[in-house]
Motif scaffolding. Structure first.
Motif, PDB file in Angstrom:
ATOM      1  N   GLY A 245      -2.702   9.435  -9.177  1.00 37.18           N
ATOM      2  CA  GLY A 245      -3.797   8.711  -8.701  1.00 37.18           C
ATOM      3  C   GLY A 245      -3.897   8.978  -7.199  1.00 37.18           C
ATOM      4  N   THR A 246      -4.979   8.527  -6.493  1.00 38.04           N
ATOM      5  CA  THR A 246      -4.890   8.383  -5.109  1.00 38.04           C
ATOM      6  C   THR A 246      -4.938   7.170  -4.412  1.00 38.04           C
ATOM      7  OG1 THR A 246      -6.291  10.422  -5.151  1.00 38.04           O
ATOM      8  CG2 THR A 246      -6.322   9.396  -2.947  1.00 38.04           C
ATOM      9  N   PHE A 247      -3.910   6.772  -3.527  1.00 38.63           N
ATOM     10  CA  PHE A 247      -3.873   5.374  -3.180  1.00 38.63           C
ATOM     11  C   PHE A 247      -4.884   5.059  -2.014  1.00 38.63           C
ATOM     12  CE2 PHE A 247      -1.859   1.997  -0.667  1.00 38.63           C
ATOM     13  CZ  PHE A 247      -1.615   1.076  -1.693  1.00 38.63           C
ATOM     14  N   PRO A 248      -5.801   4.279  -1.970  1.00 40.11           N
ATOM     15  CA  PRO A 248      -6.815   4.131  -0.966  1.00 40.11           C
ATOM     16  C   PRO A 248      -6.428   4.107   0.615  1.00 40.11           C
ATOM     17  CG  PRO A 248      -6.415   2.097  -1.929  1.00 40.11           C
ATOM     18  CD  PRO A 248      -5.647   2.836  -2.580  1.00 40.11           C
ATOM     19  N   ASP A 249      -7.100   4.473   1.510  1.00 40.38           N
ATOM     20  CA  ASP A 249      -6.894   4.473   2.798  1.00 40.38           C
ATOM     21  C   ASP A 249      -6.726   3.155   3.372  1.00 40.38           C
ATOM     22  OD1 ASP A 249      -6.865   5.042   5.483  1.00 40.38           O
ATOM     23  OD2 ASP A 249      -8.635   5.879   5.725  1.00 40.38           O
ATOM     24  N   TYR A 250      -5.428   2.626   3.441  1.00 42.23           N
ATOM     25  CA  TYR A 250      -5.245   1.221   3.724  1.00 42.23           C
ATOM     26  C   TYR A 250      -5.324   0.969   5.364  1.00 42.23           C
ATOM     27  CZ  TYR A 250      -0.620   3.455   5.452  1.00 42.23           C
ATOM     28  OH  TYR A 250       0.369   3.722   5.817  1.00 42.23           O
ATOM     29  N   GLU A 251      -5.297   1.743   6.159  1.00 40.90           N
ATOM     30  CA  GLU A 251      -5.543   1.716   7.603  1.00 40.90           C
ATOM     31  C   GLU A 251      -7.008   1.048   7.685  1.00 40.90           C
ATOM     32  OE1 GLU A 251      -3.363   1.735   9.644  1.00 40.90           O
ATOM     33  OE2 GLU A 251      -1.646   3.194   9.161  1.00 40.90           O
ATOM     34  N   ARG A 252      -7.942   1.337   6.868  1.00 49.06           N
ATOM     35  CA  ARG A 252      -9.259   0.933   7.166  1.00 49.06           C
ATOM     36  C   ARG A 252      -9.310  -0.504   6.885  1.00 49.06           C
ATOM     37  NH1 ARG A 252     -12.993   4.400   3.584  1.00 49.06           N
ATOM     38  NH2 ARG A 252     -14.401   2.828   4.228  1.00 49.06           N
ATOM     39  N   VAL A 253      -8.426  -1.019   6.223  1.00 50.36           N
ATOM     40  CA  VAL A 253      -8.586  -2.616   5.949  1.00 50.36           C
ATOM     41  C   VAL A 253      -7.778  -3.452   6.914  1.00 50.36           C
ATOM     42  CG1 VAL A 253      -9.162  -2.165   3.689  1.00 50.36           C
ATOM     43  CG2 VAL A 253      -6.935  -2.696   4.233  1.00 50.36           C
ATOM     44  N   ILE A 254      -7.051  -2.719   7.826  1.00 51.92           N
ATOM     45  CA  ILE A 254      -6.231  -3.351   8.786  1.00 51.92           C
ATOM     46  C   ILE A 254      -6.897  -3.705  10.121  1.00 51.92           C
ATOM     47  CG2 ILE A 254      -3.924  -3.655   9.953  1.00 51.92           C
ATOM     48  CD1 ILE A 254      -2.717  -1.897   7.898  1.00 51.92           C
ATOM     49  N   PRO A 255      -7.397  -4.890  10.366  1.00 56.44           N
ATOM     50  CA  PRO A 255      -8.410  -4.962  11.540  1.00 56.44           C
ATOM     51  C   PRO A 255      -7.466  -4.738  12.760  1.00 56.44           C
ATOM     52  CG  PRO A 255      -8.552  -6.982   9.833  1.00 56.44           C
ATOM     53  CD  PRO A 255      -7.255  -5.748   9.630  1.00 56.44           C
ATOM     54  N   ALA A 256      -8.067  -4.306  13.804  1.00 56.36           N
ATOM     55  CA  ALA A 256      -7.451  -3.940  14.980  1.00 56.36           C
ATOM     56  C   ALA A 256      -7.917  -4.999  15.979  1.00 56.36           C
ATOM     57  CB  ALA A 256      -7.501  -2.144  15.328  1.00 56.36           C
ATOM     58  N   ASP A 257      -9.093  -5.499  15.913  1.00 54.96           N
ATOM     59  CA  ASP A 257      -9.473  -6.382  17.044  1.00 54.96           C
ATOM     60  C   ASP A 257      -9.823  -7.710  16.734  1.00 54.96           C
ATOM     61  OD1 ASP A 257     -11.489  -5.870  15.102  1.00 54.96           O
ATOM     62  OD2 ASP A 257     -12.964  -4.970  16.293  1.00 54.96           O
ATOM     63  N   ASN A 258      -8.754  -8.266  15.772  1.00 55.08           N
ATOM     64  CA  ASN A 258      -8.777  -9.735  15.709  1.00 55.08           C
ATOM     65  C   ASN A 258      -8.321 -10.329  16.924  1.00 55.08           C
ATOM     66  OD1 ASN A 258      -9.892  -9.144  13.101  1.00 55.08           O
ATOM     67  ND2 ASN A 258      -8.042  -9.984  11.896  1.00 55.08           N
ATOM     68  N   ASP A 259      -8.946 -11.285  17.603  1.00 52.76           N
ATOM     69  CA  ASP A 259      -8.717 -11.853  18.873  1.00 52.76           C
ATOM     70  C   ASP A 259      -8.312 -13.441  19.074  1.00 52.76           C
ATOM     71  OD1 ASP A 259     -11.148 -12.796  18.162  1.00 52.76           O
ATOM     72  OD2 ASP A 259     -12.159 -12.235  20.316  1.00 52.76           O
ATOM     73  N   LYS A 260      -8.345 -14.020  17.733  1.00 52.00           N
ATOM     74  CA  LYS A 260      -7.715 -15.341  17.686  1.00 52.00           C
ATOM     75  C   LYS A 260      -6.590 -15.416  17.249  1.00 52.00           C
ATOM     76  CE  LYS A 260     -12.619 -17.184  16.916  1.00 52.00           C
ATOM     77  NZ  LYS A 260     -13.341 -16.109  17.183  1.00 52.00           N
ATOM     78  N   TYR A 261      -5.409 -15.970  17.727  1.00 47.71           N
ATOM     79  CA  TYR A 261      -4.183 -15.916  17.538  1.00 47.71           C
ATOM     80  C   TYR A 261      -3.464 -17.315  17.103  1.00 47.71           C
ATOM     81  CZ  TYR A 261      -4.252 -11.175  19.180  1.00 47.71           C
ATOM     82  OH  TYR A 261      -4.552  -9.708  19.610  1.00 47.71           O
ATOM     83  N   LEU A 262      -2.967 -17.405  16.052  1.00 47.13           N
ATOM     84  CA  LEU A 262      -2.067 -18.584  15.734  1.00 47.13           C
ATOM     85  C   LEU A 262      -0.761 -18.187  15.706  1.00 47.13           C
ATOM     86  CD1 LEU A 262      -1.857 -21.351  14.578  1.00 47.13           C
ATOM     87  CD2 LEU A 262      -2.220 -20.763  12.494  1.00 47.13           C
ATOM     88  N   ASP A 263       0.270 -18.679  16.229  1.00 53.53           N
ATOM     89  CA  ASP A 263       1.845 -18.558  16.140  1.00 53.53           C
ATOM     90  C   ASP A 263       2.136 -20.014  15.569  1.00 53.53           C
ATOM     91  OD1 ASP A 263       1.602 -16.017  17.266  1.00 53.53           O
ATOM     92  OD2 ASP A 263       2.170 -16.871  19.352  1.00 53.53           O
ATOM     93  N   ALA A 264       2.943 -19.822  14.450  1.00 51.10           N
ATOM     94  CA  ALA A 264       3.550 -20.912  13.701  1.00 51.10           C
ATOM     95  C   ALA A 264       4.988 -20.653  13.226  1.00 51.10           C
ATOM     96  CB  ALA A 264       2.434 -21.093  12.401  1.00 51.10           C
TER      97      ALA A 264
END
Length: 372
Positions: A245-264
């Motif tokens: 089978g063909t694995f989906p293009d996973y890079e498309r679901v990894i957001p690059a511009d999320n700008d709210k950061y929580l360090d825990a």
């Protein structure tokens, strides 16, 4: 065929091979393990037609030969023999039975012709490379939790293994997703892996190889084609068909511009999530994170159980945000973070959240939020 072997060695190998054998089989020969005695060693082989496992162990062989015997029955017998005992295995073509003796115990098992046993381990595997057991364990251990169990989306029922270019150069990357969460982990690309095709390793194969590499420190030789994969280490060889089978293009679901950061702090945060989620319903396992500067408040409620709330100090400097997650999925990801701190990168309550391990830049996890 006639041989003597230590119980402990035989039991260890039988434990490996019998786990490949399905409990229910419409083809009788697939319930059996193939036993082949050669001078100085005994080879054990089991298959389910998709996965094939062969292991050799030291044995005192008086008469070489081969036969097949019921895998689960043989395993149960050897498991119940006394520690430290010697096991004598004798097979005569005349009566067609496998006789097993140990001390005063004697067992006779019906055999099936060795000619009927299927051969899966042949074929040309043009691509090959070597990984350390630790590297392979890392790739599998930190992604397998996200493998889908939904049979209709069969192409997600495994780990996608492929060569890629990461921030640190050429890498061997493992990816798994079930549509709710995604795990992407990488190690330095081993020599010989550059031209490999992207392959999807089935869930059962992933689980079997994970059990086996937990018992070894030796390097693992990986050979593959577009349809088949082989792991070889020590005296064991595992051969598997791949998911077609063909694995989906996973890079498309990894957001690059999320700008709210929580360090825990991973341990503190995971413990709080675990406590608060005790109140959530078994079905949804929903937990809400309310983020404000310097703090994160975790809460859960259910009509049957009531409500729970816990507040933690955390590094968060963006605008207030409320976001919900499945607590089990969240804990699965936090369990893979090896460093002390996890960084959550968020956009809003409806967009995917990226979780990074601050101690490993090659590991990325994505978690879909849920309404709470």
């Amino acid at each position: 065929m006639k041989l003597t072997i230590e119980r402990a060695q035989l039991l260890k190998s039988l434990a490996h091979v019998q786990s490949v054998v399905e409990r229910r089989n419409t083809i009788p020969i697939l319930s059996n393990v193939k036993l082949e005695a050669r001078p100085g060693s005994l080879s054990l082989n089991a298959t389910d037609m998709d996965l094939d496992f062969v292991e050799s162990v030291l044995a005192d062989v008086a008469r070489p030969g081969a036969t097949t015997a019921p895998a689960h029955t043989l395993f149960e017998i050897v498991k119940k023999l006394p520690d430290g005992s010697q096991v004598e295995i004798d097979h005569s073509a005349e009566d067609g039975l496998l006789t097993l003796r140990s001390g005063r115990s004697k067992f006779s098992l019906a055999c099936l012709p060795v000619e009927d046993f299927p051969v899966l381990s042949g074929g040309d595997l043009p691509h090959g490379f070597t990984l350390s057991a630790a590297e392979l364990k890392t790739l599998i251990d930190r992604t397998r939790f996200a493998i889908s169990t939904e049979e209709t989306r069969y192409y997600l029922n495994g780990i996608y293994l492929h060569a890629a270019t990461g921030a640190a150069g050429d890498v061997l990357r493992a990816v798994a997703t079930d549509g709710h969460r995604l795990a992407r982990v990488e190690v330095t690309l081993p020599e010989g892996a550059a031209g490999m095709p992207g392959i999807i390793v089935p869930r059962k194969t992933v689980n079997e190889i994970y059990k086996l590499i937990g018992e070894t420190d030796s390097d693992v030789t990986v050979s593959l084609s577009e349809t088949k994969l082989r792991f070889a280490f020590g005296d064991a060889v595992l051969t598997s068909k791949l998911i077609d089978g063909t694995f989906p293009d996973y890079e498309r679901v990894i957001p690059a511009d999320n700008d709210k950061y929580l360090d825990a702090d991973v341990k503190v945060f995971a413990s709080a999530v675990d406590r608060v989620s005790a109140i959530s319903t078994e079905k949804s396992r929903a937990i809400k994170l309310s983020l404000e500067k310097g703090t994160v408040r975790l809460s859960a409620s259910s009509p049957e159980n009531g409500s729970a709330e816990e507040e933690l100090e955390a590094q968060y400097d963006s605008t207030p945000l409320e976001i919900g997650f499945n607590s089990r999925y969240l804990l699965d990801i936090l369990g893979q973070v090896e460093g002390e701190t996890a960084r959550f990168a968020m956009a809003d309550a409806a967009s995917p959240t990226v979780v990074r391990d601050q101690a490993d830049s090659g590991a990325i996890y994505v978690l879909m939020p849920m309404r709470v």
